[in-house]
Motif scaffolding. Structure first.
Motif, mmCIF file in Angstrom:
data_model
loop_
_atom_site.group_PDB
_atom_site.id
_atom_site.type_symbol
_atom_site.label_atom_id
_atom_site.label_comp_id
_atom_site.label_asym_id
_atom_site.label_seq_id
_atom_site.Cartn_x
_atom_site.Cartn_y
_atom_site.Cartn_z
ATOM 1 N N ARG A 6 9.273 10.682 0.591
ATOM 2 C CA ARG A 6 8.024 10.493 1.336
ATOM 3 C C ARG A 6 8.073 9.157 2.080
ATOM 4 O O ARG A 6 7.776 9.088 3.276
ATOM 5 C CB ARG A 6 6.835 10.503 0.367
ATOM 6 C CG ARG A 6 5.499 10.167 1.020
ATOM 7 C CD ARG A 6 4.360 10.100 0.014
ATOM 8 N NE ARG A 6 4.429 8.969 -0.890
ATOM 9 C CZ ARG A 6 4.053 7.725 -0.580
ATOM 10 N NH1 ARG A 6 3.604 7.458 0.630
ATOM 11 N NH2 ARG A 6 4.158 6.741 -1.454
ATOM 12 N N GLU A 11 0.830 -1.188 0.000
ATOM 13 C CA GLU A 11 0.000 0.000 0.000
ATOM 14 C C GLU A 11 0.879 1.257 0.000
ATOM 15 O O GLU A 11 0.635 2.202 -0.748
ATOM 16 C CB GLU A 11 -0.905 -0.018 1.231
ATOM 17 C CG GLU A 11 -2.035 0.967 1.150
ATOM 18 C CD GLU A 11 -3.158 0.575 2.108
ATOM 19 O OE1 GLU A 11 -3.647 1.461 2.800
ATOM 20 O OE2 GLU A 11 -3.495 -0.626 2.173
ATOM 21 N N ILE A 12 1.934 1.215 0.817
ATOM 22 C CA ILE A 12 2.840 2.375 0.888
ATOM 23 C C ILE A 12 3.469 2.664 -0.473
ATOM 24 O O ILE A 12 3.583 3.809 -0.882
ATOM 25 C CB ILE A 12 3.937 2.139 1.956
ATOM 26 C CG1 ILE A 12 3.311 2.178 3.360
ATOM 27 C CG2 ILE A 12 5.046 3.177 1.847
ATOM 28 C CD1 ILE A 12 4.291 2.058 4.482
ATOM 29 N N VAL A 13 3.888 1.614 -1.186
ATOM 30 C CA VAL A 13 4.520 1.854 -2.494
ATOM 31 C C VAL A 13 3.490 1.845 -3.621
ATOM 32 O O VAL A 13 3.848 1.848 -4.794
ATOM 33 C CB VAL A 13 5.642 0.832 -2.812
ATOM 34 C CG1 VAL A 13 6.745 0.913 -1.781
ATOM 35 C CG2 VAL A 13 5.084 -0.570 -2.907
ATOM 36 N N ASP A 14 2.200 1.834 -3.246
ATOM 37 C CA ASP A 14 1.139 2.014 -4.220
ATOM 38 C C ASP A 14 1.084 0.881 -5.247
ATOM 39 O O ASP A 14 0.986 1.117 -6.442
ATOM 40 C CB ASP A 14 1.337 3.369 -4.925
ATOM 41 C CG ASP A 14 0.056 3.827 -5.615
ATOM 42 O OD1 ASP A 14 -1.004 3.268 -5.260
ATOM 43 O OD2 ASP A 14 0.121 4.707 -6.482
ATOM 44 N N LEU A 15 1.176 -0.347 -4.781
ATOM 45 C CA LEU A 15 1.098 -1.485 -5.687
ATOM 46 C C LEU A 15 -0.024 -2.445 -5.302
ATOM 47 O O LEU A 15 -0.066 -3.575 -5.771
ATOM 48 C CB LEU A 15 2.432 -2.248 -5.704
ATOM 49 C CG LEU A 15 3.556 -1.611 -6.523
ATOM 50 C CD1 LEU A 15 4.846 -2.361 -6.305
ATOM 51 C CD2 LEU A 15 3.213 -1.578 -7.995
ATOM 52 N N THR A 16 -0.917 -2.007 -4.440
ATOM 53 C CA THR A 16 -2.032 -2.851 -4.043
ATOM 54 C C THR A 16 -2.826 -3.238 -5.289
ATOM 55 O O THR A 16 -3.055 -2.403 -6.156
ATOM 56 C CB THR A 16 -2.943 -2.105 -3.061
ATOM 57 O OG1 THR A 16 -2.108 -1.569 -2.031
ATOM 58 C CG2 THR A 16 -3.970 -3.031 -2.442
ATOM 59 N N GLN A 54 7.392 0.526 -11.709
ATOM 60 C CA GLN A 54 6.711 -0.433 -10.821
ATOM 61 C C GLN A 54 7.707 -1.441 -10.259
ATOM 62 O O GLN A 54 7.674 -1.760 -9.068
ATOM 63 C CB GLN A 54 5.606 -1.150 -11.584
ATOM 64 C CG GLN A 54 4.406 -0.260 -11.867
ATOM 65 C CD GLN A 54 3.418 -0.940 -12.802
ATOM 66 O OE1 GLN A 54 3.786 -1.787 -13.613
ATOM 67 N NE2 GLN A 54 2.156 -0.584 -12.686
ATOM 68 N N ARG A 90 -1.748 -5.460 -7.457
ATOM 69 C CA ARG A 90 -0.856 -6.030 -8.474
ATOM 70 C C ARG A 90 -0.038 -7.187 -7.912
ATOM 71 O O ARG A 90 1.016 -7.534 -8.435
ATOM 72 C CB ARG A 90 0.093 -4.957 -9.001
ATOM 73 C CG ARG A 90 -0.641 -3.834 -9.691
ATOM 74 C CD ARG A 90 0.318 -2.780 -10.198
ATOM 75 N NE ARG A 90 -0.361 -1.520 -10.379
ATOM 76 C CZ ARG A 90 -0.969 -1.175 -11.501
ATOM 77 N NH1 ARG A 90 -0.976 -1.988 -12.515
ATOM 78 N NH2 ARG A 90 -1.564 0.001 -11.597
ATOM 79 N N GLU A 95 7.960 8.329 6.060
ATOM 80 C CA GLU A 95 6.889 7.484 6.568
ATOM 81 C C GLU A 95 7.417 6.315 7.405
ATOM 82 O O GLU A 95 6.866 5.999 8.442
ATOM 83 C CB GLU A 95 6.072 6.942 5.384
ATOM 84 C CG GLU A 95 4.586 7.102 5.544
ATOM 85 C CD GLU A 95 3.875 6.977 4.199
ATOM 86 O OE1 GLU A 95 3.369 5.891 3.934
ATOM 87 O OE2 GLU A 95 3.844 7.975 3.449
ATOM 88 N N GLU A 112 8.902 10.556 -4.163
ATOM 89 C CA GLU A 112 8.306 9.349 -3.600
ATOM 90 C C GLU A 112 9.228 8.716 -2.546
ATOM 91 O O GLU A 112 8.797 8.352 -1.454
ATOM 92 C CB GLU A 112 8.087 8.367 -4.764
ATOM 93 C CG GLU A 112 7.301 7.140 -4.451
ATOM 94 C CD GLU A 112 5.823 7.397 -4.361
ATOM 95 O OE1 GLU A 112 5.393 8.535 -4.561
ATOM 96 O OE2 GLU A 112 5.101 6.438 -4.058
ATOM 97 N N ARG A 119 9.505 -0.036 -7.469
ATOM 98 C CA ARG A 119 8.753 0.018 -6.211
ATOM 99 C C ARG A 119 8.626 -1.351 -5.576
ATOM 100 O O ARG A 119 8.595 -1.473 -4.352
ATOM 101 C CB ARG A 119 7.388 0.676 -6.444
ATOM 102 C CG ARG A 119 7.528 2.188 -6.525
ATOM 103 C CD ARG A 119 6.228 2.870 -6.774
ATOM 104 N NE ARG A 119 5.797 2.687 -8.151
ATOM 105 C CZ ARG A 119 4.555 2.873 -8.548
ATOM 106 N NH1 ARG A 119 3.625 3.198 -7.681
ATOM 107 N NH2 ARG A 119 4.248 2.717 -9.810
#
Lengths: 355, 283
Positions: free
Chosen positions: A185, A126-131, A145, A133, A189, A182, A148
């Motif tokens: 960030r 979720e943090i690396v925005d790959l939910t 991708q 996949r 985090e 990114e 990430r």
């Protein structure tokens, strides 16, 4: 209790034997990296930055010197027993595993309970925005991708430090800039120490808390980005970080004579080399008044670059000076090729190397 | 015209297959259903009994061939994988030399090499004869004319065909992927099991195919090294065809062997999961 440094290198040397000759890739590096810091190793290829990182990861054993993680000597500890994880330059994802299995690899090797693996892999994706996949194979994904996935695969283990070896090198400019933001960030985090190897000075300047500029296996300068930019320790650092003008001569009574002009050098006498950043210099047609450095010259090149214009100005004696002028007000250039102009800058913007 | 170009370019290949594979196979299929003898000629009678008779008479040799072929393939895998691994990862700049050495025996005829093994392994040959002379081996010790000799011969003869595809697969494994596994807490053994081995499976798959099929069908090793009690199906087909001139039986046996091997390969591919294997290989 004093806070322990995340990583300490003490007099680390790495020697190779190549064609019967001993080559020193790293000639003695000593540095401390604080907990939670974004630390960059910056330098041209062959400067020993990657070797230094590989010694922290455990892939190379130092010929001499000590590597410490959280105060513990790990010099001879193999990589699988070190609490640091690496993001490889080419990502080195496992091609036969999908995203989920790639990311879960480290946790599985550490025999983490199934439930926890599920939770942590889900969180990091979720943090690396790959939910969504999770079932993809690496080769079905874009470079950004894959990048990430590599990041998630390392971060999910919550290492005491994350080592990144030119992780953005393979991406195009736009994506690289997006990933820089990114990365910052994500680092905020998760709060993990990042050690970042790069040859890209702008990348290092944007992201780092501190930078070690390396050359020929040695650290040339270790400081924050602003310090490194404004007060380079050597002509190498001045030239490697951004554009820099070097002026040298003999200072006399606080003044250096260069190309028929007067450069103010307070507190310096004798042989001196100054660096002046191009954006600190002002171009004018008339000789300016006041307590500033003033040098006459001739414009040899004008390059319009959108937000600013770059002028090459030749001084009497042949020294070339680069000047950046913001295109804030006028649509016209301040000077044209062949114009005789005056360059001026504040005394504080001449920085004497080696001081 | 542009659209036809690829097909035209493939035409020689297709013609080759048609003339040298499809036509002979069809001819053999036809012969396998005929009856008659070499003197009076053969006539098509659609006699399926050719198959059932051949199978019931020679099932021992067929099963033995599969067993020997399987054992030799297993031995080649056990010997070949470490060799391929060593050349791929530790060969350094001498890789091509090692591969050349591996192929060097092929400069001598296959039959000759097998016969030299016959000399080497002879009961009173230079190896065992000498050892027996020194009293290091009992006088009745022998290797020749045993199953071991045949399997060893098969293993020796096809070993390079096992090593090469595995080498190619291992050579393509990015060393940094192995480092990544170690970085993620995998020991050397775990990194091999979870990363190197799965990535080399396509090579293992190809190697097994390239060795199991010819080793099972081979007549030479059994004939030269196996004596009379280790006859394989290849020998039966050879004598039936060349000595006994029973073409229909020989053809039926050949087709039976081919069918058994094809079924074996199909099952093997399903069990190993070609999909996965090929997908990993595609990278």
């Amino acid at each position: 209790m004093a806070e322990l440094n995340a990583i300490e290198l003490e007099g680390v040397v790495k020697e190779y034997v190549s064609h019967g000759e001993v080559v020193q890739a790293v000639k003695g590096v000593t540095l401390d990296i604080a907990e939670g810091e974004f630390f960059s190793l910056l330098g041209p290829s062959g400067c020993g930055k990657t070797t230094t990182m590989r010694m922290i990861a455990g892939f190379e054993e130092p010929s001499r010197g000590v590597v410490k993680l959280h105060g513990q000597d790990v010099t001879n500890v193999p990589p699988n027993k070190r609490d640091v994880n690496m993001v490889f330059q080419s990502y080195a994802l496992f091609p036969h595993m999908n995203v989920w299995d790639n990311v879960a690899f480290g946790l599985k090797q550490r025999r983490t309970p199934q439930e926890e693996i599920k939770r942590r892999v889900g969180e990091i994706l979720e943090i690396v925005d790959l939910t969504g996949r999770e079932k993809r194979r690496p080769r079905e994904m874009s470079g950004g991708q894959q990048q990430r996935v590599a990041l998630a695969r390392a971060l999910v283990n919550r290492p005491s430090a994350l080592l990144l070896d030119e992780p953005l090198g393979a991406l195009d400019l736009k994506l690289r800039q997006a990933m820089q933001i990114e990365l910052k960030r994500i680092q905020r985090e998760v709060g993990i120490t990042f050690v970042y190897v790069t040859h890209d000075q702008s990348e290092a300047l944007t992201m780092s808390d501190r930078i070690a500029v390396m050359k020929d296996g040695l650290v040339e300068q270790l400081a924050g980005p602003r310090e490194i930019y404004e007060r380079p320790a050597s002509s190498f650092v001045a030239g490697f970080i951004g554009t820099s003008n070097l002026l040298s001569g003999v200072a006399n009574g606080g003044v250096l004579e260069v190309g028929g002009g007067r450069v103010l050098v307070p507190e310096r006498e004798g042989d001196v080399t100054l660096t002046v950043r191009p954006e600190k210099i002002t171009i004018s047609a008339e000789k300016p008044d006041g307590e500033v450095s003033v040098v006459p010259g001739t414009v040899t090149e004008v390059v319009y670059l959108g937000t600013y214009t770059s002028y090459a100005v030749s001084l009497a004696g042949g020294t070339e000076v680069t000047v950046f002028q913001q295109n804030a007000h006028d649509a016209r250039n301040i000077a044209e090729r062949g114009d005789a102009v005056w360059l001026s800058w504040q005394a504080q913007h001449s920085y004497a190397l080696g001081s | 015209m542009k659209r036809l170009t690829p097909y035209l370019l493939a035409l020689p290949g297709w013609m080759w297959l048609a003339i040298f594979l499809v036509v002979p196979m069809a001819a053999m299929a036809s012969v396998s259903l005929q009856t008659g003898n070499a003197i009076d000629g053969f006539a098509m009678t659609f006699s399926v009994s050719n198959y059932t008779d051949a199978l019931s008479r020679y099932s021992t040799q067929l099963v033995r061939s599969l067993a020997y072929g399987g054992a030799a393939t297993l031995a080649m895998l056990l010997i070949g994988y470490p060799v391929a691994y060593w050349i791929a990862f530790k060969g350094g700049h001498r890789k091509s030399m090692y591969l050349f050495l591996l192929l060097l025996p092929f400069f001598v005829s296959f039959v000759l090499r097998t016969i030299s093994w016959g000399f080497l392994l002879a009961d009173d040959g230079i190896l065992f004869g000498t050892l027996k002379g020194w009293g290091l081996l009992p006088a009745d010790f022998h290797v020749l004319a045993t199953a071991f000799a045949v399997i060893a011969g098969l293993t020796y003869n096809w070993l390079p065909f096992m090593i090469l595809p595995i080498y190619v697969a291992l050579e393509r494994v990015d060393p940094r992927v192995v480092e990544a596994a170690q970085d993620l807490y995998a020991s050397r053994t775990a990194a091999f099991r979870r990363v190197v081995l799965p990535l080399s499976l396509p090579g293992v798959f190809a190697g097994v195919l390239m060795t199991f099929v010819p080793a099972t069908a081979d007549p030479v090793n059994a004939q030269v090294l196996g004596g009379t009690s280790n006859t394989m199906i290849g020998n039966i087909i050879q004598t039936t065809y060349l000595t006994n001139l029973q073409y229909p039986t020989a053809s039926a046996l050949s087709f039976t062997l081919m069918a058994v091997l094809l079924v074996g390969i199909f099952v093997y591919a399903r069990v190993l999961g070609t999909e996965n294997v090929l997908e990993a290989a595609a990278r």
